[in-house]
Design an enzyme around this catalytic site. Sequence first.
Site, PDB file in Angstrom:
ATOM      1  N   CYS A 110     -18.902  17.640  18.006  1.00  0.00           N
ATOM      2  CA  CYS A 110     -20.085  18.253  17.416  1.00  0.00           C
ATOM      3  C   CYS A 110     -21.291  18.153  18.343  1.00  0.00           C
ATOM      4  O   CYS A 110     -21.535  17.106  18.945  1.00  0.00           O
ATOM      5  CB  CYS A 110     -20.348  17.485  16.119  1.00  0.00           C
ATOM      6  SG  CYS A 110     -21.907  17.849  15.410  1.00  0.00           S
ATOM      7  N   ARG A 158     -19.510  29.326   8.806  1.00  0.00           N
ATOM      8  CA  ARG A 158     -19.821  27.903   8.610  1.00  0.00           C
ATOM      9  C   ARG A 158     -21.157  27.540   9.271  1.00  0.00           C
ATOM     10  O   ARG A 158     -21.895  26.698   8.807  1.00  0.00           O
ATOM     11  CB  ARG A 158     -18.689  27.060   9.191  1.00  0.00           C
ATOM     12  CG  ARG A 158     -18.797  25.586   8.862  1.00  0.00           C
ATOM     13  CD  ARG A 158     -17.552  24.819   9.292  1.00  0.00           C
ATOM     14  NE  ARG A 158     -17.436  23.562   8.581  1.00  0.00           N
ATOM     15  CZ  ARG A 158     -17.991  22.412   8.972  1.00  0.00           C
ATOM     16  NH1 ARG A 158     -18.678  22.357  10.094  1.00  0.00           N
ATOM     17  NH2 ARG A 158     -17.876  21.327   8.255  1.00  0.00           N
TER      18      ARG A 158
HETATM   19  P1  5GP Z   1     -14.344  13.824  14.079  1.00  0.00           P
HETATM   20  O1  5GP Z   1     -13.394  13.191  13.110  1.00  0.00           O
HETATM   21  O2  5GP Z   1     -13.612  14.553  15.167  1.00  0.00           O
HETATM   22  O3  5GP Z   1     -15.332  12.859  14.632  1.00  0.00           O
HETATM   23  O4  5GP Z   1     -15.200  14.880  13.240  1.00  0.00           O
HETATM   24  C1  5GP Z   1     -14.618  15.892  12.473  1.00  0.00           C
HETATM   25  C2  5GP Z   1     -15.688  16.582  11.643  1.00  0.00           C
HETATM   26  O5  5GP Z   1     -16.671  17.218  12.474  1.00  0.00           O
HETATM   27  C3  5GP Z   1     -15.172  17.715  10.783  1.00  0.00           C
HETATM   28  O6  5GP Z   1     -14.555  17.291   9.595  1.00  0.00           O
HETATM   29  C4  5GP Z   1     -16.421  18.561  10.533  1.00  0.00           C
HETATM   30  O7  5GP Z   1     -17.213  18.088   9.478  1.00  0.00           O
HETATM   31  C5  5GP Z   1     -17.205  18.374  11.794  1.00  0.00           C
HETATM   32  N1  5GP Z   1     -17.080  19.511  12.706  1.00  0.00           N
HETATM   33  C6  5GP Z   1     -15.974  20.199  13.031  1.00  0.00           C
HETATM   34  N2  5GP Z   1     -16.226  21.112  13.974  1.00  0.00           N
HETATM   35  C7  5GP Z   1     -17.528  21.006  14.233  1.00  0.00           C
HETATM   36  C8  5GP Z   1     -18.419  21.691  15.114  1.00  0.00           C
HETATM   37  O8  5GP Z   1     -18.035  22.547  15.906  1.00  0.00           O
HETATM   38  N3  5GP Z   1     -19.730  21.326  15.054  1.00  0.00           N
HETATM   39  C9  5GP Z   1     -20.179  20.380  14.190  1.00  0.00           C
HETATM   40  N4  5GP Z   1     -21.497  20.141  14.133  1.00  0.00           N
HETATM   41  N5  5GP Z   1     -19.387  19.680  13.406  1.00  0.00           N
HETATM   42  C10 5GP Z   1     -18.075  19.996  13.419  1.00  0.00           C
END
Ligand code: 5GP
Length: 501
Positions: free
Chosen positions: A315, A413
């Site tokens: 993110c 989204r």
């Molecule tokens: P991770 O477990 O990899 O740290 O985070 C996953 C979460 O990041 C997802 O469930 C979703 O809420 C968020 N997310 C997924 N894709 C993106 C993105 O491209 N940008 C942002 N801001 N958040 C994301």
Amino acid sequence: MEPKALLEKSFAEGIALTFDDVRLRTGYAEVMPDDVSLSTKFSKNVGLKIPIVSSPMDTVTGGKLAIELAKLGGIGVIHRNLNPEEQARQVSRVKHHLNGLIERPICVYEDETIADILERKRKKGYAFHSFPVLDRAGKLVGIVTGNDFEFCDDDCKFVSNLMTQKPLIAPESTTMEQAYEIMKDRKKKALPLVDFSGKIVGMYVFTDVRRIMKDDAKFHNIDSKGRLRVGAAIGVKEDAFVRLKLLVKENVDVVVIDTAHGDSINVLDTLRAIKRAYPDLDVVVGNVSIGESVRRLIEAGADGIRVGQGPGSICTTRIIAGVGRPQLSAVYDCAKVADSYGIPICADGGLKTSGDIPIAIAAGAHCVMMGSMLAGTDETPGETVFFKGRQWKSYRGMGSISAMQENKGARERYLQEDSTGKDQLIPEGVDGLVPYKGRLSDVIFQYVGGLRHGMGYVGAASIQELREKGEFDRITDAGKTESHPHDINITKEAPNYPTSE
Ligand code: 5GP
């Protein structure tokens, strides 16, 4: 949940904290890690046997991962970078995987011959042998099973000559556990369920039910009809309703309104409209990071809240938009409000190791949602690639440039559904690779093991007790360095501690 001293104090100072800023304090323990209970909730009516939910991302949750995760006690949320028909098909795959209750059993008529049935079995490729028998008015009058076919010496005989008349039946409300006991006691291979008028409304088959009830099936996260639980992501406005129609038909357990900014008018309007149209369907809504947002969503009907704005590993929102809240404080603020309504909180994103799970729960989460910690397993979509001497799998943000270019859902989204060209998009995520992790079951074993140990140290026998008892110490950079292995060259990779990237 009682107030947490450290988090209250940092709020008062205007400071938001995240996982790496704290560690849990130990407490007096009467419970051993193996004996703690991990059962919890994803939403008001959707339970979990382990507090792990997979993120609706196209490099994480398709039907295959959702099946494996539900078998291990969690739940997968099928992503929405798929057309609605394909997404519903994936949900159907999960729901039919165990065949607990057969809702529409294939029936035969009493005036058909055995030859008719054998021909139909061959043509349709049925691999089962038990058929309820109906009269032409549609009433259940008997049952034929494998033995009847095997010992039949004349295929021209009518089904009515071979069937067991007045078969053992049970009412529509019979659970899988009750059906198992009834079939075992009465030594019957199948148990049709009938409604008050004698019409067949379902059937349990002993071999299927035994498979589910035995072995590790007690860990499966199943609905009241013995089917694996599954969730699905939807958007707002029209997208939500097009998907919902198909998803509900396939008996989806819970839908997640999947947006980057849950506290916004389109999300609230969509949520209210869904709850009016489908009052019995659980709806989890997000993402948010502020207690007041949680209040608005719950008052509009939310059955679960997804918390996390900017913690995700892929993110870039906090860097590109300058917005977001460190995850521990976000979870705590949201949980305080949600608790007063009895609504569960899912801490989404930012978890890096198993130790972050008990920390998120102690801050108020009922379960955690993972992207990167599940990405790279055998069950995620995509192939492994070989790069720099090791195997990897791709993992990308749903707001990455590639995901947004490929799919309207991803653009929606991040509120850019009408932009298409690369030059018109403002990504809030990145594309990348994560190390190949092997089987999901091995990975989950380590995560759940870490959580159990954390609970043992805190002295918490259940998820609720961890939420109550977990207290934090704020740590410094020196404390963080001390927490990790130091002053050693690690020579053997541990299965639960990432050493090389
Ligand atoms: P991770 O477990 O990899 O740290 O985070 C996953 C979460 O990041 C997802 O469930 C979703 O809420 C968020 N997310 C997924 N894709 C993106 C993105 O491209 N940008 C942002 N801001 N958040 C994301």
